[in-house]
Design a protein around this motif. Structure first.
Motif, PDB file in Angstrom:
ATOM      1  N   ASP A 107       0.808  -1.214   0.257  1.00 47.99           N
ATOM      2  CA  ASP A 107      -0.310   0.099  -0.118  1.00 47.99           C
ATOM      3  C   ASP A 107       0.707   1.387   0.117  1.00 47.99           C
ATOM      4  O   ASP A 107       0.138   2.511  -0.675  1.00 47.99           O
ATOM      5  N   ASN A 108       2.117   1.181   1.029  1.00 49.00           N
ATOM      6  CA  ASN A 108       2.871   2.669   0.840  1.00 49.00           C
ATOM      7  C   ASN A 108       3.455   2.873  -0.502  1.00 49.00           C
ATOM      8  O   ASN A 108       3.201   3.977  -1.251  1.00 49.00           O
ATOM      9  N   LEU A 109       3.623   1.686  -1.695  1.00 45.15           N
ATOM     10  CA  LEU A 109       4.146   1.874  -3.129  1.00 45.15           C
ATOM     11  C   LEU A 109       3.413   2.599  -3.285  1.00 45.15           C
ATOM     12  O   LEU A 109       3.683   3.299  -4.537  1.00 45.15           O
ATOM     13  N   LEU A 110       2.007   1.943  -3.322  1.00 41.04           N
ATOM     14  CA  LEU A 110       0.360   2.794  -4.424  1.00 41.04           C
ATOM     15  C   LEU A 110       0.365   4.353  -3.581  1.00 41.04           C
ATOM     16  O   LEU A 110       0.079   5.118  -4.567  1.00 41.04           O
ATOM     17  N   LEU A 111       0.790   4.338  -2.622  1.00 38.99           N
ATOM     18  CA  LEU A 111       0.335   5.728  -2.099  1.00 38.99           C
ATOM     19  C   LEU A 111       1.464   6.682  -2.903  1.00 38.99           C
ATOM     20  O   LEU A 111       1.363   7.764  -3.093  1.00 38.99           O
ATOM     21  N   HIS A 112       3.117   6.440  -2.786  1.00 34.36           N
ATOM     22  CA  HIS A 112       3.746   6.565  -3.617  1.00 34.36           C
ATOM     23  C   HIS A 112       3.917   7.060  -5.165  1.00 34.36           C
ATOM     24  O   HIS A 112       3.939   7.728  -5.415  1.00 34.36           O
ATOM     25  N   LEU A 113       3.052   6.275  -5.751  1.00 36.47           N
ATOM     26  CA  LEU A 113       2.840   6.679  -6.853  1.00 36.47           C
ATOM     27  C   LEU A 113       1.491   7.681  -7.014  1.00 36.47           C
ATOM     28  O   LEU A 113       1.792   7.992  -8.220  1.00 36.47           O
ATOM     29  N   PHE A 119       2.970  15.386  -8.235  1.00 35.74           N
ATOM     30  CA  PHE A 119       3.988  15.804  -8.848  1.00 35.74           C
ATOM     31  C   PHE A 119       3.946  16.043 -10.420  1.00 35.74           C
ATOM     32  O   PHE A 119       4.610  17.188 -10.753  1.00 35.74           O
ATOM     33  N   THR A 120       4.122  15.400 -11.340  1.00 39.67           N
ATOM     34  CA  THR A 120       3.688  15.207 -12.492  1.00 39.67           C
ATOM     35  C   THR A 120       3.430  16.178 -13.112  1.00 39.67           C
ATOM     36  O   THR A 120       2.957  17.441 -13.728  1.00 39.67           O
ATOM     37  N   GLN A 252      10.057  22.332  -5.517  1.00 38.57           N
ATOM     38  CA  GLN A 252      10.423  22.472  -7.427  1.00 38.57           C
ATOM     39  C   GLN A 252      12.082  20.712  -7.519  1.00 38.57           C
ATOM     40  O   GLN A 252      11.568  20.389  -8.659  1.00 38.57           O
ATOM     41  N   PHE A 253      12.292  20.921  -6.084  1.00 38.81           N
ATOM     42  CA  PHE A 253      13.298  19.996  -6.205  1.00 38.81           C
ATOM     43  C   PHE A 253      12.293  18.972  -6.229  1.00 38.81           C
ATOM     44  O   PHE A 253      13.077  17.540  -6.669  1.00 38.81           O
ATOM     45  N   LEU A 254      12.222  18.511  -5.480  1.00 40.72           N
ATOM     46  CA  LEU A 254      11.084  16.802  -5.523  1.00 40.72           C
ATOM     47  C   LEU A 254      10.380  16.537  -6.639  1.00 40.72           C
ATOM     48  O   LEU A 254      10.338  15.701  -7.297  1.00 40.72           O
ATOM     49  N   LYS A 255       9.992  18.127  -7.116  1.00 47.52           N
ATOM     50  CA  LYS A 255       9.437  17.807  -8.381  1.00 47.52           C
ATOM     51  C   LYS A 255      10.210  17.006  -9.515  1.00 47.52           C
ATOM     52  O   LYS A 255      10.173  16.272 -10.416  1.00 47.52           O
ATOM     53  N   SER A 256      11.388  17.487  -9.203  1.00 49.40           N
ATOM     54  CA  SER A 256      12.691  17.184 -10.397  1.00 49.40           C
ATOM     55  C   SER A 256      13.077  15.537 -10.361  1.00 49.40           C
ATOM     56  O   SER A 256      13.045  15.177 -11.021  1.00 49.40           O
ATOM     57  N   LEU A 257      13.111  15.114  -9.105  1.00 51.14           N
ATOM     58  CA  LEU A 257      13.926  14.093  -8.405  1.00 51.14           C
ATOM     59  C   LEU A 257      12.404  13.048  -9.076  1.00 51.14           C
ATOM     60  O   LEU A 257      12.481  12.254  -9.959  1.00 51.14           O
ATOM     61  N   GLN A 258      11.708  13.413  -9.020  1.00 50.15           N
ATOM     62  CA  GLN A 258      10.554  12.643  -9.556  1.00 50.15           C
ATOM     63  C   GLN A 258      10.100  12.549 -10.601  1.00 50.15           C
ATOM     64  O   GLN A 258      10.163  11.074 -11.308  1.00 50.15           O
ATOM     65  N   GLU A 259      10.341  14.149 -11.461  1.00 49.05           N
ATOM     66  CA  GLU A 259      10.216  13.699 -13.066  1.00 49.05           C
ATOM     67  C   GLU A 259      11.357  12.425 -14.135  1.00 49.05           C
ATOM     68  O   GLU A 259      11.511  12.428 -14.353  1.00 49.05           O
ATOM     69  N   ASP A 261      12.770   9.640 -12.115  1.00 46.87           N
ATOM     70  CA  ASP A 261      12.529   8.649 -11.641  1.00 46.87           C
ATOM     71  C   ASP A 261      13.581   8.463 -10.460  1.00 46.87           C
ATOM     72  O   ASP A 261      13.826   7.049 -10.559  1.00 46.87           O
ATOM     73  N   LEU A 262      14.011   9.522  -9.940  1.00 46.68           N
ATOM     74  CA  LEU A 262      14.780   9.586  -8.721  1.00 46.68           C
ATOM     75  C   LEU A 262      14.029   8.855  -7.666  1.00 46.68           C
ATOM     76  O   LEU A 262      15.026   9.018  -6.762  1.00 46.68           O
ATOM     77  N   VAL A 263      12.945   8.883  -7.976  1.00 47.15           N
ATOM     78  CA  VAL A 263      12.078   8.438  -6.210  1.00 47.15           C
ATOM     79  C   VAL A 263      11.593   7.214  -6.090  1.00 47.15           C
ATOM     80  O   VAL A 263      10.631   7.175  -6.804  1.00 47.15           O
ATOM     81  N   ILE A 264      12.504   6.378  -5.800  1.00 48.61           N
ATOM     82  CA  ILE A 264      11.827   5.154  -5.909  1.00 48.61           C
ATOM     83  C   ILE A 264      11.324   4.002  -5.221  1.00 48.61           C
ATOM     84  O   ILE A 264      10.972   3.592  -3.803  1.00 48.61           O
ATOM     85  N   PRO A 265       9.755   4.182  -5.517  1.00 49.17           N
ATOM     86  CA  PRO A 265       9.223   3.467  -4.347  1.00 49.17           C
ATOM     87  C   PRO A 265       9.606   1.736  -3.904  1.00 49.17           C
ATOM     88  O   PRO A 265       9.234   0.607  -5.340  1.00 49.17           O
ATOM     89  N   VAL A 266       9.831   1.120  -2.621  1.00 46.74           N
ATOM     90  CA  VAL A 266      10.286  -0.523  -3.339  1.00 46.74           C
ATOM     91  C   VAL A 266       9.165  -0.570  -2.066  1.00 46.74           C
ATOM     92  O   VAL A 266       9.127   0.135  -0.722  1.00 46.74           O
ATOM     93  N   VAL A 267       8.632  -2.443  -1.993  1.00 49.21           N
ATOM     94  CA  VAL A 267       8.360  -2.854  -0.991  1.00 49.21           C
ATOM     95  C   VAL A 267       9.573  -3.679  -0.827  1.00 49.21           C
ATOM     96  O   VAL A 267      10.300  -4.487  -1.801  1.00 49.21           O
ATOM     97  N   GLY A 268       9.617  -3.367   0.727  1.00 45.90           N
ATOM     98  CA  GLY A 268      10.739  -4.070   1.425  1.00 45.90           C
ATOM     99  C   GLY A 268      10.847  -3.708   2.797  1.00 45.90           C
ATOM    100  O   GLY A 268      10.441  -3.389   3.937  1.00 45.90           O
TER     101      GLY A 268
END
Length: 369
Positions: A107-113, A119-120, A252-259, A261-268
């Protein structure tokens, strides 16, 4: 406790035009987006269970450590964290090169999607918050700069706007369609159940707005849990606004990371055999080092299950910056605030070496060091 283009809602007609423009701009997945989905799959392991929704944090104290992070020079490198969007405020302070959000719950991965899609879609932090809680943007009036004039607005003004703005059922239906389209472009395979979960999460934000609170399964929110409003408007230990939506530059820094694809949600599982080991291997391949690991209060549960040692072993296998830190949340009698929380920093090297030397054999040893 750990436990994403401009959409101006000034009447449904404008919204329909914005939606049509957004759909017309859709296209095939790019190589970068396919790579994002591949990273999520390669780094993830089977999901586990935890009995909280974790849509927002219950850590009223989450910003306490920001001045100390800056004093220690924690900057750049890789960031790993658990849970929802409190991570973004740490990321805004640290400015890492890459981010991995690791949580045992799918669910946390889905939330981050969901966050990634917003952000997009959003050009500014005002748009982001409005999209998250399903409220219209401020009216532009005669201002030729339109919504851009809000870039320097205080977060209290932005929050006040979304508190007072009305809901529009048709606009929300159209918004949900655009969000699902943006999520689809990530390339992450999602079932109908996954999409329904994302829809449910987004509608929780929309229905509750900034009054949303953290909730555990079958139990009402506790009195000491902050609302989303309180988390947004919280200050750090120096009294400075520290939420990632408090300044346009941070957003804007976070938006740049997201765009990128440098914020990677992982199930773990932090004590599992795959996720952290895979992230460590990737960091070594890229010549990157871990600067900050936000563990929330997961260590409390790992000690209780006898799995804390494996977590430290996993940390020990990751390349670490010399001044790298663990950011942890402490609750209950350990916090010093009754039922509330406090935040602690500890050197990653101190944790790894201290555990090996036998100095941290209980949760109390760790917190009261």
């Amino acid at each position: 406790m750990r436990n994403h283009r401009l959409l101006t809602w000034i009447g449904t007609g404008a919204l329909l035009l914005a939606l049509a423009w957004g759909l017309a701009g859709g296209g095939a997945r790019t190589e970068a987006q396919s790579s994002f989905a591949a990273d999520v799959a390669a780094l993830s392991e089977p999901a586990g269970f935890f009995d909280t929704d974790n849509l927002i944090s219950n850590e009223r104290s989450y910003l306490e450590v920001v001045p100390d992070l800056k004093k220690r020079g924690v900057r750049g490198g890789a960031y790993v964290g658990v849970g929802p969007d409190q991570n973004f405020s740490y990321i805004a302070a640290i400015r890492p090169d890459v981010v991995f959000i690791v949580d045992v719950r799918r669910d946390n991965l889905l939330l981050h999607l969901l966050f990634k899609s917003l952000f997009t879609l959003a050009r500014t932090r005002v748009e982001y918050l409005a999209l998250l809680v399903g409220r219209p943007l401020p009216a532009q009036g005669d201002n030729p700069e339109g919504i851009a004039s809000w870039r320097g607005a205080g977060l209290d003004k932005v929050v006040k706007h979304v508190e007072q703005a009305p809901l529009d059922a048709r606009a929300i239906t159209l918004l949900r369609a655009r969000v699902d389209q943006a999520i689809g472009k990530t390339g992450v395979p999602l079932s109908h159940e996954d999409l329904a979960t994302i829809d449910r999460f987004h509608r929780r934000f929309i229905q509750a707005g900034v009054d949303l609170q953290f909730q555990s399964t079958g139990r009402p929110p506790q009195s000491h849990y902050p609302t989303y409003r309180e988390l947004l408007l919280a200050t750090d230990a120096s009294g400075a606004a520290g939420n990632y939506l408090a300044a346009e530059e941070s957003f804007q820094f976070l938006k740049s990371l997201q765009e990128r694809d440098l914020v990677i949600p992982v199930v773990g599982d932090l004590s599992g055999a795959r996720a952290l080991a895979a992230i460590g291997s990737r960091l070594r391949q890229k010549g990157q080092r871990l600067s900050a690991f936000y563990a929330s209060n997961v260590e409390f549960y790992l000690f209780g299950d006898g799995r804390f040692g494996q977590f430290v072993t996993n940390l020990g296998g990751m390349p670490r910056a010399d001044n790298g830190v663990v950011i942890r949340s402490v609750f209950g009698r350990f916090s010093g605030y009754g039922g509330g929380s406090s935040q602690h920093l500890q050197s990653l090297d101190e944790l790894v070496r201290g555990f090996a030397a036998g100095r941290f054999r209980s949760y109390g040893d760790l917190i009261e060091r």
